[in-house]
Design a protein around this motif. Sequence first.
Motif, PDB file in Angstrom:
ATOM      1  N   ARG A   1       0.840  -1.205   0.000  1.00  0.00           N
ATOM      2  CA  ARG A   1       0.000   0.000   0.000  1.00  0.00           C
ATOM      3  C   ARG A   1       0.870   1.248   0.000  1.00  0.00           C
ATOM      4  N   GLN A   2       0.379   2.305  -0.615  1.00  0.00           N
ATOM      5  CA  GLN A   2       1.167   3.518  -0.787  1.00  0.00           C
ATOM      6  C   GLN A   2       1.541   4.150   0.547  1.00  0.00           C
ATOM      7  N   TRP A   3       0.626   4.108   1.523  1.00  0.00           N
ATOM      8  CA  TRP A   3       0.901   4.754   2.798  1.00  0.00           C
ATOM      9  C   TRP A   3       1.864   3.947   3.656  1.00  0.00           C
ATOM     10  N   ASN A   4       2.285   2.775   3.197  1.00  0.00           N
ATOM     11  CA  ASN A   4       3.169   1.924   3.991  1.00  0.00           C
ATOM     12  C   ASN A   4       4.516   1.713   3.300  1.00  0.00           C
ATOM     13  N   GLN A   5       4.907   2.576   2.377  1.00  0.00           N
ATOM     14  CA  GLN A   5       6.113   2.361   1.588  1.00  0.00           C
ATOM     15  C   GLN A   5       7.320   3.139   2.078  1.00  0.00           C
ATOM     16  N   THR A   6       7.136   4.247   2.725  1.00  0.00           N
ATOM     17  CA  THR A   6       8.285   5.052   3.123  1.00  0.00           C
ATOM     18  C   THR A   6       8.856   4.546   4.441  1.00  0.00           C
ATOM     19  N   PRO A   7      10.111   4.850   4.738  1.00  0.00           N
ATOM     20  CA  PRO A   7      10.706   4.411   6.002  1.00  0.00           C
ATOM     21  C   PRO A   7      10.025   5.021   7.228  1.00  0.00           C
ATOM     22  N   ARG A   8       9.400   6.176   7.092  1.00  0.00           N
ATOM     23  CA  ARG A   8       8.732   6.822   8.227  1.00  0.00           C
ATOM     24  C   ARG A   8       7.318   6.316   8.459  1.00  0.00           C
ATOM     25  N   SER A   9       6.841   5.420   7.618  1.00  0.00           N
ATOM     26  CA  SER A   9       5.459   4.971   7.708  1.00  0.00           C
ATOM     27  C   SER A   9       5.141   4.337   9.050  1.00  0.00           C
ATOM     28  N   LYS A  10       6.037   3.489   9.547  1.00  0.00           N
ATOM     29  CA  LYS A  10       5.775   2.806  10.811  1.00  0.00           C
ATOM     30  C   LYS A  10       5.709   3.794  11.976  1.00  0.00           C
ATOM     31  N   LEU A  11       6.493   4.858  11.914  1.00  0.00           N
ATOM     32  CA  LEU A  11       6.460   5.863  12.979  1.00  0.00           C
ATOM     33  C   LEU A  11       5.135   6.614  13.004  1.00  0.00           C
ATOM     34  N   ILE A  12       4.504   6.712  11.866  1.00  0.00           N
ATOM     35  CA  ILE A  12       3.240   7.439  11.787  1.00  0.00           C
ATOM     36  C   ILE A  12       2.053   6.497  11.973  1.00  0.00           C
ATOM     37  N   LEU A  13       2.124   5.310  11.372  1.00  0.00           N
ATOM     38  CA  LEU A  13       0.970   4.418  11.365  1.00  0.00           C
ATOM     39  C   LEU A  13       0.724   3.716  12.694  1.00  0.00           C
ATOM     40  N   TYR A  14       1.771   3.259  13.384  1.00  0.00           N
ATOM     41  CA  TYR A  14       1.555   2.498  14.611  1.00  0.00           C
ATOM     42  C   TYR A  14       0.885   3.313  15.714  1.00  0.00           C
ATOM     43  N   PRO A  15       1.295   4.564  15.972  1.00  0.00           N
ATOM     44  CA  PRO A  15       0.523   5.350  16.947  1.00  0.00           C
ATOM     45  C   PRO A  15      -0.919   5.589  16.494  1.00  0.00           C
ATOM     46  N   TYR A  16      -1.126   5.738  15.200  1.00  0.00           N
ATOM     47  CA  TYR A  16      -2.484   5.904  14.678  1.00  0.00           C
ATOM     48  C   TYR A  16      -3.310   4.655  14.947  1.00  0.00           C
ATOM     49  N   TYR A  17      -2.741   3.480  14.676  1.00  0.00           N
ATOM     50  CA  TYR A  17      -3.463   2.235  14.924  1.00  0.00           C
ATOM     51  C   TYR A  17      -3.785   2.058  16.402  1.00  0.00           C
ATOM     52  N   VAL A  18      -2.844   2.414  17.277  1.00  0.00           N
ATOM     53  CA  VAL A  18      -3.084   2.302  18.722  1.00  0.00           C
ATOM     54  C   VAL A  18      -4.242   3.205  19.130  1.00  0.00           C
ATOM     55  N   MET A  19      -4.233   4.441  18.646  1.00  0.00           N
ATOM     56  CA  MET A  19      -5.332   5.357  18.986  1.00  0.00           C
ATOM     57  C   MET A  19      -6.654   4.893  18.385  1.00  0.00           C
ATOM     58  N   LEU A  20      -6.628   4.417  17.141  1.00  0.00           N
ATOM     59  CA  LEU A  20      -7.846   3.964  16.478  1.00  0.00           C
ATOM     60  C   LEU A  20      -8.473   2.803  17.229  1.00  0.00           C
ATOM     61  N   TRP A  21      -7.706   1.750  17.468  1.00  0.00           N
ATOM     62  CA  TRP A  21      -8.260   0.567  18.129  1.00  0.00           C
ATOM     63  C   TRP A  21      -8.467   0.795  19.611  1.00  0.00           C
ATOM     64  N   GLY A  22      -7.660   1.673  20.224  1.00  0.00           N
ATOM     65  CA  GLY A  22      -7.862   1.989  21.634  1.00  0.00           C
ATOM     66  C   GLY A  22      -9.175   2.708  21.875  1.00  0.00           C
ATOM     67  N   THR A  23      -9.480   3.684  21.041  1.00  0.00           N
ATOM     68  CA  THR A  23     -10.744   4.399  21.210  1.00  0.00           C
ATOM     69  C   THR A  23     -11.928   3.503  20.846  1.00  0.00           C
ATOM     70  N   PHE A  24     -11.748   2.628  19.860  1.00  0.00           N
ATOM     71  CA  PHE A  24     -12.811   1.690  19.521  1.00  0.00           C
ATOM     72  C   PHE A  24     -13.074   0.737  20.685  1.00  0.00           C
ATOM     73  N   GLY A  25     -11.997   0.201  21.271  1.00  0.00           N
ATOM     74  CA  GLY A  25     -12.147  -0.699  22.405  1.00  0.00           C
ATOM     75  C   GLY A  25     -12.768  -0.012  23.610  1.00  0.00           C
ATOM     76  N   ALA A  26     -12.348   1.223  23.881  1.00  0.00           N
ATOM     77  CA  ALA A  26     -12.918   1.969  25.002  1.00  0.00           C
ATOM     78  C   ALA A  26     -14.402   2.257  24.766  1.00  0.00           C
ATOM     79  N   SER A  27     -14.760   2.558  23.537  1.00  0.00           N
ATOM     80  CA  SER A  27     -16.171   2.805  23.222  1.00  0.00           C
ATOM     81  C   SER A  27     -17.008   1.554  23.438  1.00  0.00           C
ATOM     82  N   MET A  28     -16.480   0.415  22.984  1.00  0.00           N
ATOM     83  CA  MET A  28     -17.216  -0.840  23.159  1.00  0.00           C
ATOM     84  C   MET A  28     -17.329  -1.214  24.642  1.00  0.00           C
TER      85      MET A  28
END
Length: 71
Positions: free
Chosen positions: A27-54
Amino acid sequence: MAGWVYRENNVPHYQRMFQQGQKNHIRQWNQTPRSKLILYPYYVMLWGTFGASMYCMGRLVLGHKTWFGKG
């Protein structure tokens, strides 16, 4: 301001990188070396807020209006 005018053009480098990633089905958003630095905190916040809501929704169904306790 002169730094912007005489800067090296990186567009061909990124074009090659993204076109090579398309061949490898990355995927295009996962190709650069900085992608993991940006995506992993996003995933934590996304699934964390989803889990807290549930969690809170489940407690609300049971009649509790706070995160914890009997409130």
